[in-house]
Design a protein around this motif. Structure first.
Motif, PDB file in Angstrom:
ATOM      1  N   ALA A   1       0.843  -1.203   0.000  1.00  0.00           N
ATOM      2  CA  ALA A   1       0.000   0.000   0.000  1.00  0.00           C
ATOM      3  C   ALA A   1       0.874   1.248   0.000  1.00  0.00           C
ATOM      4  CB  ALA A   1      -0.921   0.013   1.216  1.00  0.00           C
ATOM      5  N   ASP A   2       0.398   2.281  -0.665  1.00  0.00           N
ATOM      6  CA  ASP A   2       1.093   3.558  -0.675  1.00  0.00           C
ATOM      7  C   ASP A   2       0.725   4.371   0.558  1.00  0.00           C
ATOM      8  OD1 ASP A   2       2.390   3.433  -3.330  1.00  0.00           O
ATOM      9  OD2 ASP A   2       0.319   3.276  -4.010  1.00  0.00           O
ATOM     10  N   LEU A   3      -0.534   4.240   0.971  1.00  0.00           N
ATOM     11  CA  LEU A   3      -1.055   5.044   2.067  1.00  0.00           C
ATOM     12  C   LEU A   3      -2.007   4.217   2.921  1.00  0.00           C
ATOM     13  CD1 LEU A   3      -1.920   7.912  -0.376  1.00  0.00           C
ATOM     14  CD2 LEU A   3      -0.102   8.077   1.308  1.00  0.00           C
ATOM     15  N   PHE A   4      -2.200   4.673   4.151  1.00  0.00           N
ATOM     16  CA  PHE A   4      -3.158   4.034   5.052  1.00  0.00           C
ATOM     17  C   PHE A   4      -4.026   5.120   5.672  1.00  0.00           C
ATOM     18  CE2 PHE A   4      -5.012   1.089   7.875  1.00  0.00           C
ATOM     19  CZ  PHE A   4      -5.194   1.758   9.075  1.00  0.00           C
ATOM     20  N   ILE A   5      -5.333   4.851   5.734  1.00  0.00           N
ATOM     21  CA  ILE A   5      -6.277   5.784   6.358  1.00  0.00           C
ATOM     22  C   ILE A   5      -7.142   4.993   7.332  1.00  0.00           C
ATOM     23  CG2 ILE A   5      -8.186   7.398   6.004  1.00  0.00           C
ATOM     24  CD1 ILE A   5      -7.170   7.847   3.157  1.00  0.00           C
ATOM     25  N   GLY A   6      -7.243   5.496   8.554  1.00  0.00           N
ATOM     26  CA  GLY A   6      -8.105   4.860   9.545  1.00  0.00           C
ATOM     27  C   GLY A   6      -9.561   5.181   9.292  1.00  0.00           C
ATOM     28  N   LYS A   7     -10.434   4.278   9.754  1.00  0.00           N
ATOM     29  CA  LYS A   7     -11.879   4.488   9.641  1.00  0.00           C
ATOM     30  C   LYS A   7     -12.376   5.159  10.912  1.00  0.00           C
ATOM     31  CE  LYS A   7     -13.268   0.615   6.737  1.00  0.00           C
ATOM     32  NZ  LYS A   7     -14.098  -0.586   6.718  1.00  0.00           N
ATOM     33  N   PRO A   8     -13.411   5.956  10.834  1.00  0.00           N
ATOM     34  CA  PRO A   8     -14.126   6.299   9.600  1.00  0.00           C
ATOM     35  C   PRO A   8     -13.251   7.163   8.692  1.00  0.00           C
ATOM     36  CG  PRO A   8     -14.967   7.621  11.414  1.00  0.00           C
ATOM     37  CD  PRO A   8     -13.967   6.655  12.000  1.00  0.00           C
ATOM     38  N   VAL A   9     -13.343   6.900   7.394  1.00  0.00           N
ATOM     39  CA  VAL A   9     -12.542   7.619   6.415  1.00  0.00           C
ATOM     40  C   VAL A   9     -13.056   9.047   6.306  1.00  0.00           C
ATOM     41  CG1 VAL A   9     -11.870   7.727   3.987  1.00  0.00           C
ATOM     42  CG2 VAL A   9     -12.038   5.510   5.134  1.00  0.00           C
ATOM     43  N   MET A  10     -12.157   9.988   6.575  1.00  0.00           N
ATOM     44  CA  MET A  10     -12.515  11.402   6.474  1.00  0.00           C
ATOM     45  C   MET A  10     -12.332  11.847   5.020  1.00  0.00           C
ATOM     46  SD  MET A  10     -13.403  11.636   9.468  1.00  0.00           S
ATOM     47  CE  MET A  10     -13.691  13.263  10.052  1.00  0.00           C
ATOM     48  N   PRO A  11     -13.334  12.513   4.442  1.00  0.00           N
ATOM     49  CA  PRO A  11     -13.255  12.904   3.030  1.00  0.00           C
ATOM     50  C   PRO A  11     -11.999  13.701   2.677  1.00  0.00           C
ATOM     51  CG  PRO A  11     -15.485  13.198   3.830  1.00  0.00           C
ATOM     52  CD  PRO A  11     -14.637  12.849   5.026  1.00  0.00           C
ATOM     53  N   ASP A  12     -11.581  14.620   3.547  1.00  0.00           N
ATOM     54  CA  ASP A  12     -10.407  15.428   3.214  1.00  0.00           C
ATOM     55  C   ASP A  12      -9.137  14.581   3.136  1.00  0.00           C
ATOM     56  OD1 ASP A  12     -10.664  15.100   6.010  1.00  0.00           O
ATOM     57  OD2 ASP A  12      -9.456  16.875   6.419  1.00  0.00           O
ATOM     58  N   LYS A  13      -8.999  13.600   4.030  1.00  0.00           N
ATOM     59  CA  LYS A  13      -7.828  12.716   3.989  1.00  0.00           C
ATOM     60  C   LYS A  13      -7.841  11.848   2.734  1.00  0.00           C
ATOM     61  CE  LYS A  13      -6.688  12.391   8.851  1.00  0.00           C
ATOM     62  NZ  LYS A  13      -6.425  11.511   9.985  1.00  0.00           N
ATOM     63  N   LEU A  14      -9.023  11.373   2.367  1.00  0.00           N
ATOM     64  CA  LEU A  14      -9.133  10.547   1.165  1.00  0.00           C
ATOM     65  C   LEU A  14      -8.801  11.362  -0.081  1.00  0.00           C
ATOM     66  CD1 LEU A  14      -9.805   7.871  -0.177  1.00  0.00           C
ATOM     67  CD2 LEU A  14     -12.210   8.566  -0.168  1.00  0.00           C
ATOM     68  N   ALA A  15      -9.328  12.579  -0.156  1.00  0.00           N
ATOM     69  CA  ALA A  15      -9.051  13.446  -1.308  1.00  0.00           C
ATOM     70  C   ALA A  15      -7.552  13.710  -1.427  1.00  0.00           C
ATOM     71  CB  ALA A  15      -9.824  14.752  -1.182  1.00  0.00           C
ATOM     72  N   GLN A  16      -6.905  13.998  -0.308  1.00  0.00           N
ATOM     73  CA  GLN A  16      -5.461  14.235  -0.325  1.00  0.00           C
ATOM     74  C   GLN A  16      -4.705  12.981  -0.767  1.00  0.00           C
ATOM     75  OE1 GLN A  16      -4.524  15.556   3.625  1.00  0.00           O
ATOM     76  NE2 GLN A  16      -5.324  17.614   3.296  1.00  0.00           N
ATOM     77  N   ALA A  17      -5.133  11.835  -0.279  1.00  0.00           N
ATOM     78  CA  ALA A  17      -4.470  10.579  -0.632  1.00  0.00           C
ATOM     79  C   ALA A  17      -4.574  10.302  -2.132  1.00  0.00           C
ATOM     80  CB  ALA A  17      -5.071   9.423   0.162  1.00  0.00           C
ATOM     81  N   LEU A  18      -5.742  10.519  -2.695  1.00  0.00           N
ATOM     82  CA  LEU A  18      -5.942  10.246  -4.117  1.00  0.00           C
ATOM     83  C   LEU A  18      -5.192  11.234  -5.005  1.00  0.00           C
ATOM     84  CD1 LEU A  18      -9.718   9.336  -4.056  1.00  0.00           C
ATOM     85  CD2 LEU A  18      -7.827   7.788  -4.638  1.00  0.00           C
TER      86      LEU A  18
END
Length: 152
Positions: free
Chosen positions: A127-144
């Protein structure tokens, strides 16, 4: 082939003079990319799909690792959001297989068990990145959108 500006106005039915207006009407911005969403919880999967669609991505939602492998058999994948813990074959196994098949894709592991050990585990799986749940939209947007330095 590109149309001259006056033909562009006729084609869209627009009489607006600004190029920004024409671009909005023509929807010239391409889809950002195909994103595999592997999440067994239907409500979480639906939320991720809704966010990705709003951001201009082409989501490919599935509920298991087995479905994911079938879904990408003949498709291009630019990114994947994979729940680490899935029923049946694990998301961990899936991440390793996706990394092998799509070495240039952004691979994001997600889990409710969001600690440093889980982040290291995801890194070890490709994996390139890891995000804990609940997934926060801002973190997901930054990751993508990240220009990450790959861990693999």
């Amino acid at each position: 082939m590109s149309l001259p500006t006056d033909e562009l106005s006729i084609a869209t039915g627009s009489t607006q003079a600004g190029p920004e207006r024409r671009n909005d009407e023509l929807k010239l911005e391409p889809v950002r990319g195909a994103v595999l969403v592997v999440e067994d919880d239907p409500s979480s999967r639906e939320l991720l799909v809704e966010l990705l669609t709003q951001w201009g991505y082409e989501p490919l939602p599935v509920g298991s690792a087995e479905e994911a492998e079938f879904a990408v058999r003949n498709k291009r994948m630019d990114a994947a959001i994979v729940d680490v813990f899935l029923p049946g074959r694990s998301g961990a196994t899936l991440m390793s297989r996706l990394r092998e098949r799509f070495p240039q894709a952004i691979l994001i592991g997600v889990s409710a068990m969001s600690d440093a050990a889980m982040a290291r585990k995801c890194k070890g799986l490709g994996a390139d990145l890891f995000i804990g749940k609940p997934v926060m939209p801002d973190k997901l947007a930054q990751a993508l959108q990240s220009k990450h330095t790959s861990w693999h």
